[in-house]
Each structure stands twice: as structure tokens, then as C-alpha cells.
Scaffold this active site. Structure first.
Site, PDB file in Angstrom:
ATOM      1  N   TYR A   1      41.999  36.997  40.036  1.00  0.00           N
ATOM      2  CA  TYR A   1      42.840  38.181  40.242  1.00  0.00           C
ATOM      3  C   TYR A   1      43.869  37.865  41.322  1.00  0.00           C
ATOM      4  CZ  TYR A   1      40.433  39.371  44.613  1.00  0.00           C
ATOM      5  OH  TYR A   1      39.939  39.356  45.891  1.00  0.00           O
ATOM      6  N   CYS A   2      44.953  38.706  41.326  1.00  0.00           N
ATOM      7  CA  CYS A   2      46.001  38.522  42.324  1.00  0.00           C
ATOM      8  C   CYS A   2      46.533  39.884  42.772  1.00  0.00           C
ATOM      9  CB  CYS A   2      47.097  37.607  41.798  1.00  0.00           C
ATOM     10  SG  CYS A   2      47.751  38.093  40.193  1.00  0.00           S
ATOM     11  N   ARG A   3      47.860  39.991  42.895  1.00  0.00           N
ATOM     12  CA  ARG A   3      48.420  41.213  43.495  1.00  0.00           C
ATOM     13  C   ARG A   3      48.486  42.395  42.550  1.00  0.00           C
ATOM     14  NH1 ARG A   3      53.309  37.975  46.372  1.00  0.00           N
ATOM     15  NH2 ARG A   3      52.159  37.331  48.225  1.00  0.00           N
TER      16      ARG A   3
END
Lengths: 222, 222
Positions: free
Chosen positions: B177-179
DNA sequence: TTCTTATTTAAGTAGGTACTTGAATAAGAA
DNA sequence: TTCTTATTCAAGTACCTACTTAAATAAGAA
């Protein structure tokens, strides 16, 4: 894919929508359109601006995807593009209010003192409506009532309240509502009715919040 | 009370907050600050702008009540003023997305083709976490991981994924996952891992949405 | 057709915005 | 103290925005 230029273009496009809201006159237009569709000349009168200027603001909202329009004869009616716009407008108000201080002062300056004003919440009104012991008064301008209102509400625009007092059933408590927290119509109606010896209360929020909560709505047959 | 000048001032103040969001660079700053607090030079590097310009943008956000700052030694750390700002930013994105067409094209231009990319929702990830058969990878820059991350996630910033492949446990599926939806770090990480023969999936949303949903968060001891 | 009304378009102006560059603070290290 | 680093401030410029006024459309009525 994934380069800075495209990233900038994406965020510029998102900012475009915010820019469209980033003007006091357009913010007022969004607030009014939250009540239902209106023609350009009505909107120009509401925000006290020239037709040309109002038209340009409306087209900016159109381009940004916040509003849409339809022609009917010689008139053009504008409305909000989607319920997402209503959510955006509410989120903006909440954000600005959380930034305590300045906005609070401006609200107080415009709205005045609400301390002596009797208010009820949406949930309380729902309860009272089920009990059937209240009269609900829509004190917004007629076109907004026609575009949608709380079921069973009587349309008595703020400016007519005094002259049409007799039409308001006696005996039960009166709940007046208008556009929302920044609208004074209901405040003034409640003050007027109270002065006349009636038992009157203001709905804390306005019609858009009622609608956004998914509660039933009634339209005028046209 | 209730005159046009005060009404205009009130709506102008509300529009001020929208204006602060109404610039692509500031929108990017808000998006990054949604991950947690950052210093001016980090932010300037992220948005590829000069320190002076970034500082001026940050002060604009400050004045509008969207951000706040604290000093720590020679550095000044900025963060979002309240969860309401996060809601405002999400509402803006939803509104812009509803305005189908243009924004979709820009997202596609920046993000590229996600058709071949395996994705799971927040709810699915929660389920898998309870079953304990996934490794969660936080591929955002280290400072964002330190400011808060999904409990149990390993920090492997996007740029290190290739060189630190050995640290990622074998055998179980990997969720990166990221932003958020407009961030490519997780996309690239999943492609890289898949090319290496690993079973990798991208979380549809990002950390801010996880946090906004009220799910548990872990902080790095500093 | 001409007249009327609602709306949009065009052109002009004052003021605001987003960058730049270079100087000024402010905190900590030497 | 001086030096260094992070940040802010000041001034300048090209561009954008919000309004104005006057002319142009566009639909319907006479």
C-alpha cells in the site's frame, strides 16, 4: 506514465474544482443551488450581482463540473451537478468552522445572537412529526419550496410571514426551516411568530441537510 | 446583523479555504500531509518546487486553517490542521471524479493501465490480516511510515524494493500500500514483485483512507 | 416580420496569484 | 563568537481573476 508533468496536470485538474468554489459569490451560488434549480436572473438577484457577472460565475461552475444547466423556453436553469457537490460544500464549511476564530466572528456578525432562539435538531423534528403535533413552515423563497421541501410543510416565504399569519394553524407548535445554518429566514420567522405570541422553533439545519440525510422529500405539482 | 456586506464577508471567508486548495501544488501538499507531518525541505523535494515557493504555499495553507506547524530545532514540521481537512480533500476528489471525462483521462495518463494489476479492498485486507496469511508492505517514503502505518506492515520504500527483496518473507502473499489512489508506489512495487515470481497485490486505497476509517494505526518509536 | 426578454459574449481595467531571485532570521554546531 | 542549515521575507514580473459596460444571441410573443 508517472512523470511529474502528468502528476502536476492531474493535481491542477483537482485544484480546478476547488478554484471554482474559491470565490465568495460562487460559494453563495452553490449554497443557493443546494436548495434546487434556479434561473440566472433569480440567482443574480439573490447574490446582488449583475446578470453578466452571475452568468460568468455560473459558467465557471459548469466548466468545473460543479453545476449543470437546462434550457426551458427563454430561461436557463442551473442546478448542482451531483450530490457529491453538496458533500463538498458541507466539508468545506466544516473545515472552515474547525479553524475556530475568524469564521466564528463572521458568522456572529452576520447571523447575530442566536442565544434567545429556540432550536430543534432534525431527529427531534422527525419524532414530533411522527407524533403529529407540529406545523412545519418552509420560509424560503417560493421557487425553492417548489423544487423540493419537507413533506407536509407549508410554504410561507419569509417576507410574507407577517401578512399571512392567519394561514398558520393555531394551537400546535411551529417549526420553521430555511436554507441552512447560514440562512436567517427561519431565525427572523421564529422571532416574528414568538412576538405574536406563537410557540415557534427553528430547525437547526436546513433543507439540503434534510435531503442529504436521505429523508423523504415532497415536490410541488407543476 | 444580516446585511449583504456581512453575508459577503462570511462567504468570502468560506471561499478562502477553497482558494487555499485551489492550486495544484497546494493540493499535492495536502495529499502528502495526509500521510503525516513533514518538514519544508522534504515537502519541497516531493513537489519539485523551490523552498521559497513551497514555504509560501505552506503559509497560505496555514492562514486558511488547513495546516498547522511546529518547530523542532532548525526544522519546521507541517501537518493537516484537523481530520476535517482530510474529509474535504476526499470530497473534492470524489466531486472531480464524478465530473466524468477530463479527470479520468488525466488519471489514466498519469497512472497508466491498472488492468493487469491485482487489487484488494480494505475489507478484504482486514479479513486476510485476521487469517494471518499476508505480509503487508508499506512502500511510501520512510518518514511517512514513521508518522503512522498499518500495524505489522514492513517499511520498504518504493525505491528500495528491488534491492531489499530478500527481506520480504517468502511463502505468503504480499499486499503493498501507499498514499492512495493517485499514488504509483504500490503499483510499481506490485509489478516488480510479480516479475520476481512473488504473489503480490495492491491495496485499492492508501493509508489516509485506512486511518479515516478508524482502523488501528502503529507509530514508530522515535 | 419586429419586439421583448433572458442570457451570453467581448473587451477593458484594477487587483490578485505563482513563480523567481536574493537577502534576512533563527536555531544549533564548532 | 562564527559558521551552517532550514526557513521565511521582500521585491519583481508574467499571468490570471472579478468585475464593468456594451453589443450579440436566442427563444418566444405580437
Amino acid at each position: 506514465m508517472g512523470d511529474q508533468q502528468e502528476k502536476d496536470a492531474l493535481f491542477d485538474a483537482l485544484a480546478e474544482a476547488a478554484k471554482a468554489l474559491g470565490n465568495g459569490r460562487r460559494a453563495q451560488l452553490i449554497d443557493i443551488l443546494g436548495q434546487g434549480e434556479r434561473s440566472v436572473d433569480e440567482l443574480a438577484a439573490e447574490i446582488h450581482q449583475s446578470m453578466a457577472n452571475t452568468s460568468q460565475h455560473l459558467q465557471r461552475l459548469l466548466r468545473a463540473g460543479l453545476a449543470c444547466s437546462r434550457r426551458s423556453g427563454t430561461r436557463i436553469y442551473y442546478s448542482l451537478a451531483s450530490p457529491a457537490v453538496e458533500r463538498l460544500w458541507r466539508a468545506l464549511r466544516e473545515t472552515a468552522e474547525a479553524h475556530s476564530g475568524e469564521l466564528g466572528d463572521l458568522v456572529r456578525a452576520y447571523v447575530g445572537d442566536r442565544d434567545g432562539l429556540s432550536m430543534i435538531t432534525r431527529d427531534e423534528l422527525l419524532l414530533r412529526l411522527r407524533q403529529g403535533d407540529v406545523v412545519v413552515l418552509d420560509v424560503r423563497p417560493q421557487p425553492e419550496y417548489e423544487a423540493g421541501h419537507i413533506p407536509g410543510a407549508l410554504s410561507v416565504p419569509f417576507s410574507d410571514v407577517k401578512s399571512r399569519l392567519r394561514e398558520v394553524p393555531q394551537g400546535s407548535e411551529i417549526v420553521a426551516y430555511c436554507r441552512g445554518p447560514y440562512c436567517l429566514y427561519a431565525d427572523e420567522a421564529v422571532r416574528l411568530l414568538t412576538d405574536e405570541g406563537r410557540l415557534a422553533t427553528r430547525l437547526e439545519e436546513g433543507f439540503p441537510e434534510w435531503k442529504a440525510a436521505g429523508l423523504p422529500i415532497e415536490h410541488s405539482a407543476t
